[in-house]
Structures are given as structure tokens and as C-alpha cells.
Design a protein around this motif. Structure first.
Motif, mmCIF file in Angstrom:
data_model
loop_
_atom_site.group_PDB
_atom_site.id
_atom_site.type_symbol
_atom_site.label_atom_id
_atom_site.label_comp_id
_atom_site.label_asym_id
_atom_site.label_seq_id
_atom_site.Cartn_x
_atom_site.Cartn_y
_atom_site.Cartn_z
ATOM 1 N N UNK A 195 73.238 53.736 14.888
ATOM 2 C CA UNK A 195 72.123 53.915 15.813
ATOM 3 C C UNK A 195 71.591 52.565 16.295
ATOM 4 N N UNK A 196 71.532 51.597 15.404
ATOM 5 C CA UNK A 196 71.072 50.262 15.788
ATOM 6 C C UNK A 196 72.029 49.642 16.796
ATOM 7 N N UNK A 197 73.323 49.721 16.527
ATOM 8 C CA UNK A 197 74.308 49.138 17.435
ATOM 9 C C UNK A 197 74.297 49.864 18.778
ATOM 10 N N UNK A 198 74.102 51.172 18.779
ATOM 11 C CA UNK A 198 74.034 51.924 20.039
ATOM 12 C C UNK A 198 72.856 51.448 20.886
ATOM 13 N N UNK A 199 71.692 51.261 20.264
ATOM 14 C CA UNK A 199 70.523 50.766 20.988
ATOM 15 C C UNK A 199 70.736 49.328 21.454
ATOM 16 N N UNK A 200 71.405 48.536 20.635
ATOM 17 C CA UNK A 200 71.685 47.140 20.973
ATOM 18 C C UNK A 200 72.634 47.048 22.165
ATOM 19 N N UNK A 201 73.689 47.857 22.161
ATOM 20 C CA UNK A 201 74.636 47.856 23.277
ATOM 21 C C UNK A 201 73.960 48.298 24.574
ATOM 22 N N UNK A 202 73.078 49.272 24.484
ATOM 23 C CA UNK A 202 72.349 49.718 25.673
ATOM 24 C C UNK A 202 71.487 48.590 26.227
ATOM 25 N N UNK A 203 70.856 47.840 25.329
ATOM 26 C CA UNK A 203 70.048 46.691 25.745
ATOM 27 C C UNK A 203 70.918 45.635 26.419
ATOM 28 N N UNK A 204 72.110 45.413 25.894
ATOM 29 C CA UNK A 204 73.016 44.410 26.449
ATOM 30 C C UNK A 204 73.407 44.733 27.889
ATOM 31 N N UNK A 205 73.532 46.016 28.183
ATOM 32 C CA UNK A 205 74.012 46.429 29.516
ATOM 33 C C UNK A 205 72.881 46.755 30.487
ATOM 34 N N UNK A 206 71.633 46.749 30.021
ATOM 35 C CA UNK A 206 70.503 47.079 30.900
ATOM 36 C C UNK A 206 69.493 45.939 30.918
ATOM 37 N N UNK A 207 68.414 46.084 30.175
ATOM 38 C CA UNK A 207 67.309 45.111 30.221
ATOM 39 C C UNK A 207 67.660 43.767 29.613
ATOM 40 N N UNK A 230 66.367 44.181 16.805
ATOM 41 C CA UNK A 230 66.671 45.598 16.661
ATOM 42 C C UNK A 230 66.936 45.844 15.175
ATOM 43 N N UNK A 231 66.086 46.639 14.545
ATOM 44 C CA UNK A 231 66.230 46.855 13.108
ATOM 45 C C UNK A 231 65.733 48.252 12.736
ATOM 46 N N UNK A 232 66.132 48.780 11.580
ATOM 47 C CA UNK A 232 65.697 50.122 11.186
ATOM 48 C C UNK A 232 64.235 50.134 10.769
ATOM 49 N N UNK A 233 63.496 51.091 11.292
ATOM 50 C CA UNK A 233 62.073 51.218 10.990
ATOM 51 C C UNK A 233 61.848 52.457 10.130
ATOM 52 N N UNK A 234 61.065 52.313 9.082
ATOM 53 C CA UNK A 234 60.810 53.405 8.143
ATOM 54 C C UNK A 234 59.684 54.290 8.656
ATOM 55 N N UNK A 235 59.942 55.605 8.710
ATOM 56 C CA UNK A 235 58.908 56.592 9.042
ATOM 57 C C UNK A 235 58.539 57.363 7.785
ATOM 58 N N UNK A 236 59.527 58.000 7.165
ATOM 59 C CA UNK A 236 59.372 58.628 5.862
ATOM 60 C C UNK A 236 60.757 58.709 5.224
ATOM 61 N N UNK A 237 60.835 59.326 4.072
ATOM 62 C CA UNK A 237 62.101 59.362 3.341
ATOM 63 C C UNK A 237 63.197 60.043 4.151
ATOM 64 N N UNK A 238 62.824 60.976 5.018
ATOM 65 C CA UNK A 238 63.824 61.743 5.758
ATOM 66 C C UNK A 238 63.985 61.287 7.209
ATOM 67 N N UNK A 239 63.159 60.355 7.649
ATOM 68 C CA UNK A 239 63.173 59.964 9.063
ATOM 69 C C UNK A 239 63.127 58.449 9.201
ATOM 70 N N UNK A 240 63.968 57.918 10.089
ATOM 71 C CA UNK A 240 63.923 56.512 10.450
ATOM 72 C C UNK A 240 64.174 56.394 11.947
ATOM 73 N N UNK A 241 63.769 55.267 12.510
ATOM 74 C CA UNK A 241 63.982 55.002 13.923
ATOM 75 C C UNK A 241 64.526 53.591 14.083
ATOM 76 N N UNK A 242 64.936 53.257 15.295
ATOM 77 C CA UNK A 242 65.355 51.897 15.606
ATOM 78 C C UNK A 242 64.171 51.178 16.241
ATOM 79 N N UNK A 243 63.657 50.175 15.545
ATOM 80 C CA UNK A 243 62.527 49.410 16.062
ATOM 81 C C UNK A 243 63.027 48.274 16.935
ATOM 82 N N UNK A 244 62.300 48.009 18.018
ATOM 83 C CA UNK A 244 62.593 46.880 18.903
ATOM 84 C C UNK A 244 61.339 46.024 18.986
ATOM 85 N N UNK A 245 61.456 44.788 18.558
ATOM 86 C CA UNK A 245 60.259 43.937 18.509
ATOM 87 C C UNK A 245 60.598 42.511 18.906
ATOM 88 N N UNK A 246 59.734 41.933 19.743
ATOM 89 C CA UNK A 246 59.841 40.520 20.085
ATOM 90 C C UNK A 246 59.039 39.740 19.044
#
Length: 283
Positions: free
Chosen positions: A95-107, A165-181
Motif C-alpha cells: 500500500x505504501x509503494x502504491x501511494x508512492x508510485x502514484x505520487x511519482x506520476x502525479x503531484x 510516506x509511512x504506515x500510520x496506526x489507527x487501531x489494531x485492525x486498521x492502518x493507513x498510509x500517512x503522507x507528511x512533509x
């Protein structure tokens, strides 16, 4: 028939081994996540507030014309994807690499790119090939040491913006891809009439305060992000190993039934052959 039963018995043994390994990794992750969760929850409000203060100081320096771009860089921005060295973390690295590749080709067009972690390198090379690959960087372990954090921050220090781009903790069952400058570079100058515009008096001078935040505070916030990354990865592994153990157990039960059925059929066939031989002997 006996060969078929033997093959399925070997498959059952393999499934039981997989279930044992998944159970062991689940127990290790459960113990580790408690330690990481306690460290992450400790002083959470402090880290949130200091990040807000860092952004306010950076914005004030920008508004006063005291924040200069580092013109020595021809490419002023860099995007960094943080993945693990080891696997068995579920889908989080992909998921992190997918978000990273999208960033590479867009913004993110026109930026430099860095992928940290052996898993990320493998995923990037499988997706883009070696020709289009970014620079790669690896920590000795998934959790970087203090020296490794300092070395990495020194490496990206010349850039005006460092987007992580790094994994962000929501709870034990949920995580997201965080994007932070992590540089908190202002996107645009604030309008003078906005309600959130304030004119601060800084003591000591703003450049000295900014220098402190650009070094020590950035280190603290980056270390905090790495702690959250490891927490999210461990939670993802916990969930993935629980699913793997359940699947292995379910498949082992199904295969065990098939083996018993095959064994029963084989026994019935042998019994029928025995009766047939007795009948022929009596004649």
C-alpha cells in the motif's frame, strides 16, 4: 491409494507447521504491540502540539521573509517511502509503494525519490524495473537507531521539502498510509486578513529558534513517525498472522477429513479383497 494418503498426510503436516509458525508470530506481535502502543500513547499530546508549533514557526519565518529556499539544490524536494526489511506484514508495504508510485506520476513529478527498506526495493523493481527505480536506502533493522536517524536527516537536509510516506496506526485492525512533509514548508503565504494570522514576538531571535526546530525538534518528530510506523506494521502483522493461522487451521481440518475418508475407503477395499480371497479358498 496408500501413496495418495501419504501425500495428503505430508500436506497436513506442512499446514500444521504453517499454523504453528503463524501462531508464534502472532504471539510475538501481540507482546511487541503492547510495548509499542504504550510508547506511542505516552506524551501524544506533546508531540501533536510541538508539531503544530513547528509549523507555526516555519510559517512565521516565511511570512517575515526570513525563510530562504536552499538554492544550492537543483531539485528542492524529495519523496521518501518507508517500508520494512522483512516480510510477513500483510499488505501494508504494498500500500505504501502504491501511494508512492502514484505520487511519482502525479503531484511528485520533478522530485527526487528514495525508498527505504528491502521490501520496498523489491516491490519497486517488480513494478517499475531497475531503469526507472529511485534511490534505495536501508536501515540495519526495521526500527532505525539514533545514529541512523541522524544520518538520514543529514542526507535529506539540503532539500526544502521532504515528503514521507509511512504506515500510520489507527487501531489494531486498521492502518493507513500517512503522507507528511517533515520540513513543514509553507504551501503559500497566509493572507493578512485571516483569523489565524498572528504576529509573534520571538525570544531569542526567530532564526535561532528555527534552527533549533530544524535540528532537534525535527529529529524528535521523525523518531515519533518511525515509532508509529513500527506500531502500524506490527499491528498489520498481528492481523495477517491471525488470518493465516485461521486459514491453516481450516485447511488442516478439511484435509484431515479427506485423509480419514481415503483411509476408510482403503480399509474397506482391503476388507473386501480379504473376503473375496476367503470365498475363493472355500470353493
Amino acid at each position: 491409494m496408500s501413496t495418495l494418503v501419504g501425500t495428503k498426510a505430508q500436506e497436513l503436516s506442512d499446514l500444521e507447521t504453517i499454523g504453528f509458525v503463524a501462531s508464534a508470530l502472532f504471539d510475538v506481535s501481540a507482546e511487541k504491540i503492547n510495548r509499542l502502543r504504550q510508547a506511542f500513547d505516552k506524551n501524544k499530546a506533546f508531540y501533536d502540539e510541538i508539531a503544530t508549533l513547528y509549523q507555526a514557526i516555519k510559517q512565521s519565518a516565511f511570512d517575515r521573509g526570513e525563510l530562504q529556499k536552499k538554492s544550492r539544490r537543483t531539485i528542492p524536494t524529495v519523496a521518501v517511502a518507508f517500508t520494512s526489511n522483512t516480510r510477513f506484514y500483510g499488505s501494508i508495504n504494498a500500500e505504501i509503494i502504491a501511494a508512492f508510485e502514484k505520487h511519482m506520476t502525479t503531484t511528485g513529478k520533478g522530485s527526487d525519490y528514495i525508498v527505504i527498506g528491502r521490501t520496498g526495493k523489491m516491490l519497486m523493481e517488480a513494478s517499475l524495473g531497475r531503469a526507472a527505480a529511485p534511490a534505495y536506502y536501508t536501515f540495519a533493522e526495521d526500527e532505525p537507531s539514533s545514529d541512523e536517524i541522524n544520518q538520514f536527516l543529514e542526507r535529506v537536509e539540503p532539500y526544502d521539502q521532504v515528503t514521507m510516506f509511512y504506515p500510520s496506526f489507527v487501531n489494531v485492525f486498521t492502518h493507513t498510509v500517512a503522507t507528511r512533509d517533515v520540513t513543514y514548508w509553507p504551501k503559500e503565504q497566509r493572507k493578512a486578513d485571516t483569523a489565524e494570522s498572528f504576529d509573534y514576538i520571538f525570544e531569542p531571535e526567530l532564526p535561532k529558534i528555527l534552527q533549533f526546530f530544524e535540528t532537534r525538534v525535527r529529529y524528535l518528530l521523525f523518531k515519533r513517525a518511525m515509532l508509529e510506523s513500527e506500531l502500524a506494521r506490527t499491528a498489520s502483522r498481528l492481523f495477517a498472522m491471525n488470518q493465516a493461522e485461521d486459514r491453516a487451521h481450516g485447511e488442516a481440518v478439511r484435509l484431515g477429513r479427506a485423509i480419514r475418508k481415503e483411509s476408510a475407503n482403503f480399509s474397506d477395499l482391503r476388507l473386501l479383497e480379504s473376503f473375496s480371497a476367503i470365498s475363493r479358498w472355500k470353493k
